[in-house]
Design a protein around this motif. Structure first.
Motif, PDB file in Angstrom:
ATOM      1  N   THR A  76      28.457 -12.920 111.900  1.00 61.01           N
ATOM      2  CA  THR A  76      27.127 -12.689 111.890  1.00 61.01           C
ATOM      3  C   THR A  76      26.521 -12.886 113.381  1.00 61.01           C
ATOM      4  O   THR A  76      26.729 -13.380 113.761  1.00 61.01           O
ATOM      5  CB  THR A  76      26.852 -14.422 111.076  1.00 61.01           C
ATOM      6  OG1 THR A  76      27.388 -15.450 111.705  1.00 61.01           O
ATOM      7  CG2 THR A  76      27.871 -13.961 109.147  1.00 61.01           C
ATOM      8  N   GLN A  77      24.882 -12.620 112.973  1.00 64.95           N
ATOM      9  CA  GLN A  77      23.919 -12.793 114.469  1.00 64.95           C
ATOM     10  C   GLN A  77      23.727 -13.855 114.827  1.00 64.95           C
ATOM     11  O   GLN A  77      23.965 -15.304 113.575  1.00 64.95           O
ATOM     12  CB  GLN A  77      22.732 -11.882 113.979  1.00 64.95           C
ATOM     13  CG  GLN A  77      22.857 -10.391 114.033  1.00 64.95           C
ATOM     14  CD  GLN A  77      23.775  -9.885 115.029  1.00 64.95           C
ATOM     15  OE1 GLN A  77      23.543 -10.012 116.120  1.00 64.95           O
ATOM     16  NE2 GLN A  77      25.142  -9.340 115.034  1.00 64.95           N
ATOM     17  N   GLU A 132      21.064 -16.203 114.584  1.00 63.78           N
ATOM     18  CA  GLU A 132      19.547 -16.324 113.525  1.00 63.78           C
ATOM     19  C   GLU A 132      20.291 -16.838 112.202  1.00 63.78           C
ATOM     20  O   GLU A 132      20.051 -16.899 111.230  1.00 63.78           O
ATOM     21  CB  GLU A 132      19.019 -16.044 113.901  1.00 63.78           C
ATOM     22  CG  GLU A 132      18.660 -14.267 113.544  1.00 63.78           C
ATOM     23  CD  GLU A 132      19.177 -13.315 114.588  1.00 63.78           C
ATOM     24  OE1 GLU A 132      19.432 -12.378 114.026  1.00 63.78           O
ATOM     25  OE2 GLU A 132      19.428 -13.490 115.842  1.00 63.78           O
ATOM     26  N   GLN A 133      21.593 -15.950 112.027  1.00 66.07           N
ATOM     27  CA  GLN A 133      21.846 -16.084 109.964  1.00 66.07           C
ATOM     28  C   GLN A 133      22.818 -16.990 110.442  1.00 66.07           C
ATOM     29  O   GLN A 133      23.560 -17.210 108.621  1.00 66.07           O
ATOM     30  CB  GLN A 133      23.075 -14.621 109.982  1.00 66.07           C
ATOM     31  CG  GLN A 133      21.798 -13.621 109.794  1.00 66.07           C
ATOM     32  CD  GLN A 133      22.304 -12.217 110.013  1.00 66.07           C
ATOM     33  OE1 GLN A 133      23.246 -11.902 110.813  1.00 66.07           O
ATOM     34  NE2 GLN A 133      22.007 -11.114 108.960  1.00 66.07           N
ATOM     35  N   GLN A 134      23.767 -17.463 111.418  1.00 64.94           N
ATOM     36  CA  GLN A 134      24.738 -18.428 110.946  1.00 64.94           C
ATOM     37  C   GLN A 134      24.452 -19.673 110.529  1.00 64.94           C
ATOM     38  O   GLN A 134      23.968 -19.966 111.050  1.00 64.94           O
ATOM     39  CB  GLN A 134      25.388 -18.739 112.591  1.00 64.94           C
ATOM     40  CG  GLN A 134      25.994 -17.516 113.017  1.00 64.94           C
ATOM     41  CD  GLN A 134      26.183 -17.223 114.695  1.00 64.94           C
ATOM     42  OE1 GLN A 134      26.279 -18.512 115.463  1.00 64.94           O
ATOM     43  NE2 GLN A 134      27.297 -16.541 114.992  1.00 64.94           N
ATOM     44  N   GLN A 135      25.143 -20.377 110.025  1.00 66.79           N
ATOM     45  CA  GLN A 135      25.296 -21.528 109.267  1.00 66.79           C
ATOM     46  C   GLN A 135      25.657 -22.008 110.124  1.00 66.79           C
ATOM     47  O   GLN A 135      27.228 -22.274 111.056  1.00 66.79           O
ATOM     48  CB  GLN A 135      26.086 -21.849 107.995  1.00 66.79           C
ATOM     49  CG  GLN A 135      25.532 -22.972 107.195  1.00 66.79           C
ATOM     50  CD  GLN A 135      27.286 -23.285 106.282  1.00 66.79           C
ATOM     51  OE1 GLN A 135      27.628 -22.574 105.279  1.00 66.79           O
ATOM     52  NE2 GLN A 135      26.997 -24.264 105.781  1.00 66.79           N
ATOM     53  N   THR A 136      24.723 -23.271 110.714  1.00 63.39           N
ATOM     54  CA  THR A 136      25.450 -24.778 111.557  1.00 63.39           C
ATOM     55  C   THR A 136      25.412 -25.566 111.271  1.00 63.39           C
ATOM     56  O   THR A 136      24.473 -26.140 110.445  1.00 63.39           O
ATOM     57  CB  THR A 136      25.248 -24.268 112.631  1.00 63.39           C
ATOM     58  OG1 THR A 136      24.309 -23.029 113.780  1.00 63.39           O
ATOM     59  CG2 THR A 136      24.713 -25.410 113.962  1.00 63.39           C
ATOM     60  N   SER A 196      29.567 -24.006 114.370  1.00 65.47           N
ATOM     61  CA  SER A 196      28.811 -22.754 113.190  1.00 65.47           C
ATOM     62  C   SER A 196      29.834 -21.574 113.119  1.00 65.47           C
ATOM     63  O   SER A 196      30.934 -21.535 113.757  1.00 65.47           O
ATOM     64  CB  SER A 196      27.766 -21.604 114.565  1.00 65.47           C
ATOM     65  OG  SER A 196      27.161 -22.525 115.441  1.00 65.47           O
ATOM     66  N   ASP A 212      32.643 -16.513 107.147  1.00 67.59           N
ATOM     67  CA  ASP A 212      32.840 -17.323 106.423  1.00 67.59           C
ATOM     68  C   ASP A 212      34.195 -16.429 106.089  1.00 67.59           C
ATOM     69  O   ASP A 212      34.162 -15.697 105.772  1.00 67.59           O
ATOM     70  CB  ASP A 212      31.934 -16.980 106.086  1.00 67.59           C
ATOM     71  CG  ASP A 212      31.197 -16.679 104.732  1.00 67.59           C
ATOM     72  OD1 ASP A 212      31.958 -15.577 104.519  1.00 67.59           O
ATOM     73  OD2 ASP A 212      30.815 -16.745 104.084  1.00 67.59           O
TER      74      ASP A 212
END
Length: 62
Positions: A7-8, A10-14, A24, A28
């Motif tokens: 993922t980029q 700005e799209q990552q779950q942190t 991050s 997944d």
């Protein structure tokens, strides 16, 4: 069949972690059929300390 991708930023779950660090999720488990998760752990930012030195003091005493 889908192709997993990283993922980029700005799209990552942190997630906030212990002691102020973050984790991050880059890839997944859902993207790999539950086989793999790839993440990045970032340590907490260093806290700035105030200097106790004054211009009259030498470096050796700071």
């Amino acid at each position: 069949m889908s192709i997993p991708y990283l993922t980029q930023p700005e799209q990552q779950q942190t997630l906030e972690w212990l002691g102020g660090s973050t984790y991050s999720v880059l890839l997944d488990a859902a993207a790999t059929g539950g086989q793999l998760t790839v993440g990045r752990s970032t340590p907490p930012r260093a806290r700035l300390r105030r200097s106790t030195c004054t211009p009259a003091k030498t470096k050796s005493s700071c």
